[in-house]
Design a protein around this motif. Structure first.
Motif, PDB file in Angstrom:
ATOM      1  N   TRP A  36       0.849  -1.187   0.000  1.00 46.88           N
ATOM      2  CA  TRP A  36       0.000   0.000   0.000  1.00 46.88           C
ATOM      3  C   TRP A  36       0.886   1.239   0.000  1.00 46.88           C
ATOM      4  O   TRP A  36       1.845   1.319   0.765  1.00 46.88           O
ATOM      5  CB  TRP A  36      -0.900   0.022   1.234  1.00 46.88           C
ATOM      6  CG  TRP A  36      -1.972  -1.018   1.208  1.00 46.88           C
ATOM      7  CD1 TRP A  36      -1.940  -2.255   1.781  1.00 46.88           C
ATOM      8  CD2 TRP A  36      -3.248  -0.900   0.578  1.00 46.88           C
ATOM      9  NE1 TRP A  36      -3.114  -2.925   1.529  1.00 46.88           N
ATOM     10  CE2 TRP A  36      -3.933  -2.117   0.795  1.00 46.88           C
ATOM     11  CE3 TRP A  36      -3.888   0.094  -0.144  1.00 46.88           C
ATOM     12  CZ2 TRP A  36      -5.225  -2.338   0.313  1.00 46.88           C
ATOM     13  CZ3 TRP A  36      -5.169  -0.126  -0.620  1.00 46.88           C
ATOM     14  CH2 TRP A  36      -5.825  -1.331  -0.394  1.00 46.88           C
ATOM     15  N   ARG A  38       0.529   5.729  -0.396  1.00 50.17           N
ATOM     16  CA  ARG A  38      -0.435   6.813  -0.271  1.00 50.17           C
ATOM     17  C   ARG A  38       0.159   8.105  -0.823  1.00 50.17           C
ATOM     18  O   ARG A  38       1.378   8.280  -0.862  1.00 50.17           O
ATOM     19  CB  ARG A  38      -0.873   7.004   1.180  1.00 50.17           C
ATOM     20  CG  ARG A  38       0.225   7.493   2.119  1.00 50.17           C
ATOM     21  CD  ARG A  38      -0.284   7.502   3.562  1.00 50.17           C
ATOM     22  NE  ARG A  38       0.730   7.975   4.502  1.00 50.17           N
ATOM     23  CZ  ARG A  38       0.589   7.941   5.818  1.00 50.17           C
ATOM     24  NH1 ARG A  38      -0.540   7.445   6.369  1.00 50.17           N
ATOM     25  NH2 ARG A  38       1.547   8.396   6.605  1.00 50.17           N
ATOM     26  N   ARG A  45       4.071  10.244  -3.760  1.00 50.89           N
ATOM     27  CA  ARG A  45       3.532   8.960  -3.325  1.00 50.89           C
ATOM     28  C   ARG A  45       4.579   8.281  -2.446  1.00 50.89           C
ATOM     29  O   ARG A  45       5.774   8.258  -2.777  1.00 50.89           O
ATOM     30  CB  ARG A  45       3.195   8.084  -4.533  1.00 50.89           C
ATOM     31  CG  ARG A  45       2.404   6.846  -4.189  1.00 50.89           C
ATOM     32  CD  ARG A  45       1.937   6.122  -5.452  1.00 50.89           C
ATOM     33  NE  ARG A  45       1.010   6.929  -6.237  1.00 50.89           N
ATOM     34  CZ  ARG A  45       0.356   6.453  -7.296  1.00 50.89           C
ATOM     35  NH1 ARG A  45       0.507   5.192  -7.669  1.00 50.89           N
ATOM     36  NH2 ARG A  45      -0.459   7.248  -7.967  1.00 50.89           N
ATOM     37  N   ASP A  89      -2.872  11.111   8.180  1.00 52.82           N
ATOM     38  CA  ASP A  89      -3.043   9.891   7.375  1.00 52.82           C
ATOM     39  C   ASP A  89      -3.956  10.120   6.178  1.00 52.82           C
ATOM     40  O   ASP A  89      -4.109   9.233   5.332  1.00 52.82           O
ATOM     41  CB  ASP A  89      -3.610   8.758   8.228  1.00 52.82           C
ATOM     42  CG  ASP A  89      -2.670   8.310   9.330  1.00 52.82           C
ATOM     43  OD1 ASP A  89      -3.153   8.079  10.471  1.00 52.82           O
ATOM     44  OD2 ASP A  89      -1.464   8.177   9.065  1.00 52.82           O
ATOM     45  N   ALA A  91      -5.177  10.792   2.734  1.00 46.54           N
ATOM     46  CA  ALA A  91      -4.509  10.636   1.441  1.00 46.54           C
ATOM     47  C   ALA A  91      -5.329   9.699   0.565  1.00 46.54           C
ATOM     48  O   ALA A  91      -6.279   9.061   1.041  1.00 46.54           O
ATOM     49  CB  ALA A  91      -3.101  10.062   1.625  1.00 46.54           C
ATOM     50  N   TYR A  93      -5.033   6.216  -1.058  1.00 43.95           N
ATOM     51  CA  TYR A  93      -4.252   5.009  -0.829  1.00 43.95           C
ATOM     52  C   TYR A  93      -4.324   4.111  -2.067  1.00 43.95           C
ATOM     53  O   TYR A  93      -5.412   3.806  -2.574  1.00 43.95           O
ATOM     54  CB  TYR A  93      -4.780   4.268   0.400  1.00 43.95           C
ATOM     55  CG  TYR A  93      -4.365   4.924   1.691  1.00 43.95           C
ATOM     56  CD1 TYR A  93      -4.865   6.163   2.071  1.00 43.95           C
ATOM     57  CD2 TYR A  93      -3.434   4.319   2.533  1.00 43.95           C
ATOM     58  CE1 TYR A  93      -4.469   6.783   3.240  1.00 43.95           C
ATOM     59  CE2 TYR A  93      -3.028   4.929   3.709  1.00 43.95           C
ATOM     60  CZ  TYR A  93      -3.546   6.166   4.054  1.00 43.95           C
ATOM     61  OH  TYR A  93      -3.136   6.772   5.219  1.00 43.95           O
ATOM     62  N   GLY A 114      -6.883   3.577  -6.624  1.00 41.80           N
ATOM     63  CA  GLY A 114      -6.808   4.417  -5.436  1.00 41.80           C
ATOM     64  C   GLY A 114      -8.134   4.500  -4.706  1.00 41.80           C
ATOM     65  O   GLY A 114      -9.205   4.428  -5.314  1.00 41.80           O
ATOM     66  N   GLN A 116      -9.881   6.839  -1.371  1.00 39.94           N
ATOM     67  CA  GLN A 116      -9.668   8.016  -0.535  1.00 39.94           C
ATOM     68  C   GLN A 116      -9.894   7.691   0.934  1.00 39.94           C
ATOM     69  O   GLN A 116     -10.941   7.139   1.309  1.00 39.94           O
ATOM     70  CB  GLN A 116     -10.617   9.139  -0.953  1.00 39.94           C
ATOM     71  CG  GLN A 116     -10.534  10.392  -0.100  1.00 39.94           C
ATOM     72  CD  GLN A 116      -9.225  11.157  -0.305  1.00 39.94           C
ATOM     73  OE1 GLN A 116      -8.795  11.378  -1.438  1.00 39.94           O
ATOM     74  NE2 GLN A 116      -8.597  11.554   0.792  1.00 39.94           N
TER      75      GLN A 116
END
Length: 121
Positions: A36, A38, A45, A89, A91, A93, A114, A116
């Motif tokens: 993973w 983000r 990223r 946190d 972002a 992902y 992705g 959210q």
């Protein structure tokens, strides 16, 4: 050839929890590693967590002790359990997979679309 479909992103309050899922499908012989990443607005990223087919894991320092990555090899699925979430946190992902493709020996690196995650009160 390989598709990654993420789910689980949502709006959550600080201190809350979320579980992200990512399922891989397509011309897969085996998945070497899944992870993973983000990306927050204006930022690059970054790696959040990764796991190999053997179960070895790697975490960003900022999420150690709060996030847990796991995978179901039979389902070609990776999970990210996120606890004690913080506003930082927030972002998009992205799921990533390093795949050995079915057929002649070839490898590929694939990304999901992705999901959210927003942490806000």
């Amino acid at each position: 050839q390989v598709q990654l479909v993420e789910s689980g992103g949502d709006l959550v309050q600080p201190g809350g929890s979320l579980r992200l899922s990512c399922a891989a499908s397509g011309s897969i012989f085996s998945i070497i590693a899944m992870g993973w990443y983000r990306q927050a607005p204006g930022n690059q990223r970054e790696l959040v967590a990764a796991i190999t087919s053997g179960g070895s894991t790697n975490y960003a320092a900022s999420v150690k002790g709060r996030f847990t990555i796991s995978r179901d090899n039979a389902k070609n699925t990776v999970y990210l359990q996120m606890n004690s979430l913080k506003p930082e946190d927030t972002a998009v992902y992205y799921c990533n997979a390093d795949v050995r493709l079915a057929g002649p020996l070839r490898y590929g690196d694939y990304w999901g679309q992705g999901t959210q995650v927003t942490v806000s009160s």
